[in-house]
Every structure is written in C-alpha cells, then in structure tokens.
Design an enzyme around this catalytic site. Structure first.
Site, PDB file in Angstrom:
ATOM      1  N   TYR A 132       0.889  -1.223   0.013  1.00  0.00           N
ATOM      2  CA  TYR A 132      -0.068   0.071  -0.036  1.00  0.00           C
ATOM      3  C   TYR A 132       0.846   1.226  -0.020  1.00  0.00           C
ATOM      4  CZ  TYR A 132      -3.597   3.273   1.407  1.00  0.00           C
ATOM      5  OH  TYR A 132      -4.592   4.535   1.110  1.00  0.00           O
ATOM      6  N   LYS A 136       1.296   4.141  -3.005  1.00  0.00           N
ATOM      7  CA  LYS A 136       0.825   5.668  -2.791  1.00  0.00           C
ATOM      8  C   LYS A 136       1.931   6.508  -2.894  1.00  0.00           C
ATOM      9  CE  LYS A 136      -3.685   4.911  -1.900  1.00  0.00           C
ATOM     10  NZ  LYS A 136      -4.555   5.536  -2.876  1.00  0.00           N
TER      11      LYS A 136
END
Length: 248
Positions: A132, A136
């Site tokens: 994640y 990002k």
C-alpha cells in the site's frame, strides 16, 4: 467531494464500479446536470469507454479526481507477487489510466485540474504496509512529475495525502489481518471526519495547492520528516514497536 463541487455549481460525473453507488451519489447531489457512470480503473477499455461517455455528454472535463484505491498491509516477507500486481494495477495504474483518458482534453482546452488521491502512507515510510505504502508513494512521485510537466500548459495538479479517517477503504482489504484490525481501530478513533477531510481538500483545491494534507496531524509530521529526519525515524520506530507489542 462530489457534494462540494455540486454546491459550488459544478456538474459532476460520479463514477464507480458499483452502479448503485454511483447512481445514489449522483441522485443525492444539489443542483442539476449531474450523471453517473460505471467504470473500473483497473481496466484499460473500461476507462476509455468512460472517457468517451463523459466527453459525449459534456465535451470536456475541468476537474478530475483519481480517487479509487484498495488497501493492504503487512511486511515485505509476507507479500506475494499477486498482491504487488493488484495494488500497483489499481492504486498506481488506475491513476495513470485516468490521466491518459482525460489529460489530452485538458491540454486541448488549455485548462483543468487533476487531483490524485495518494495517502500519508506514501510519504511516511512506515513499516508493515509495504504494498500500500509503495503504491501511494508512486502516486506522489507521478503527481510531482506531472505537475512539473504541466505547469506551463494551464493544467494544475494536486496530490491528496490523508491519514486515517472513516471510509469504506477496508472493504477491499488484502494482506495481514492484524494490520486490518489496526486500520479499523485507527479509523474508528480518528479525530478527522469524512466531512472535515472533504472540506479541507476542497478548500486546498480551490487555492490550487499541490500537496494537500487534509488530516490534522499530518502537516506537523511531514515537516518533522523533512526538517528532522533522524528524530522522525526514531518516532516511527517507536510507533511500530508499540503496534507490534499490541498485536503480540
């Protein structure tokens, strides 16, 4: 964000993989002229079809939110290549597909604003959210490069980097279930709300800011990382140790 743009008099295209969600959002908006569409940011053809449908209705787009994303958590050694591919395909390449679909029209009209939703996880360098956080961080890097590329073309770029607040993000979870429980707890006890974050993002977007940190503690944390990186890293390690202790 759809509500806030509608209140400002904009016509809004609400896009979701779930037709019912898109329709309900569009129907709830003040004003007229809004529409709902079904698209999957993980599918090239779907995003191209969305572009064609939106341009057929309005002829152009002034503001684009690349906002779709999925969640994951866990350490590097526990990840799989399937997890990496899925996270990067949705969280990063979903943004790429949105830009490829609508940026050419903005360049042709010599105006527009692209807002990419990343996360403070993309800036924090925190452990145990490997896929994640990396996905990002890539959105942040893409946005920085795109901003520099478009600054003289009349198209603005912003990147939105919130920390935890209550959303439906965890519905898409994959990875370590202990980290999901941590995320649920952080969302439940967050001082920021959906409305406060949306208000902050909208205000920053109206001012044309690039880096939008819409949750209360993150501007301080970002400054700490930039100005006192050693102290920041020690605090990060202490936080991670506390999380491990609670999980144990």
């Amino acid at each position: 964000m759809a509500i806030r743009h509608a209140r400002a008099g904009d016509q809004v295209a609400c896009v979701d993989r779930d037709a019912a969600r898109a329709s309900a959002t569009a129907a709830s908006l003040p004003g007229t002229g809004h529409a709902d569409f079904v698209a999957d940011v993980g599918d090239d053809a779907s995003m191209e079809a969305l572009r064609d449908a939106v341009l057929a209705r309005w002829g152009g787009v002034d503001v684009l939110y690349n906002n779709a994303g999925i969640a994951s958590g866990g350490c590097m050694a526990a990840t799989t290549m399937d997890e990496w591919r899925r996270l990067l395909d949705i969280n990063l390449l979903g943004v790429v597909r949105g830009c490829l679909a609508f940026l050419p029209g903005m360049l042709a009209q010599k105006g527009g604003h692209i807002l990419n939703t990343a996360s403070f996880a993309g800036l924090a360098g925190a452990p145990n959210m490997m896929t994640y956080g990396v996905s990002k961080a890539a959105v942040v890097a893409l946005s920085e490069q795109l901003r520099a590329e478009l600054i003289d073309e009349g198209v603005k770029v912003s990147v939105i980097c919130p920390a935890f607040f209550q959303t439906n993000l965890l519905e898409s979870w994959q990875g370590d279930p202990r980290m999901k429980k941590f995320g649920e707890k952080m969302m439940t006890h967050a001082v920021d709300t959906l409305d406060s974050v949306a208000d902050a993002v909208f205000a920053s977007a109206q001012r044309g800011e690039f880096l939008i940190l819409p949750t209360r503690q993150e501007p301080m944390r970002w400054r700490l990382k930039r100005w006192l990186p050693g102290l920041y890293f020690r605090k990060l390690r202490a936080m991670a140790a506390g999380i491990r202790g609670k999980q144990a």
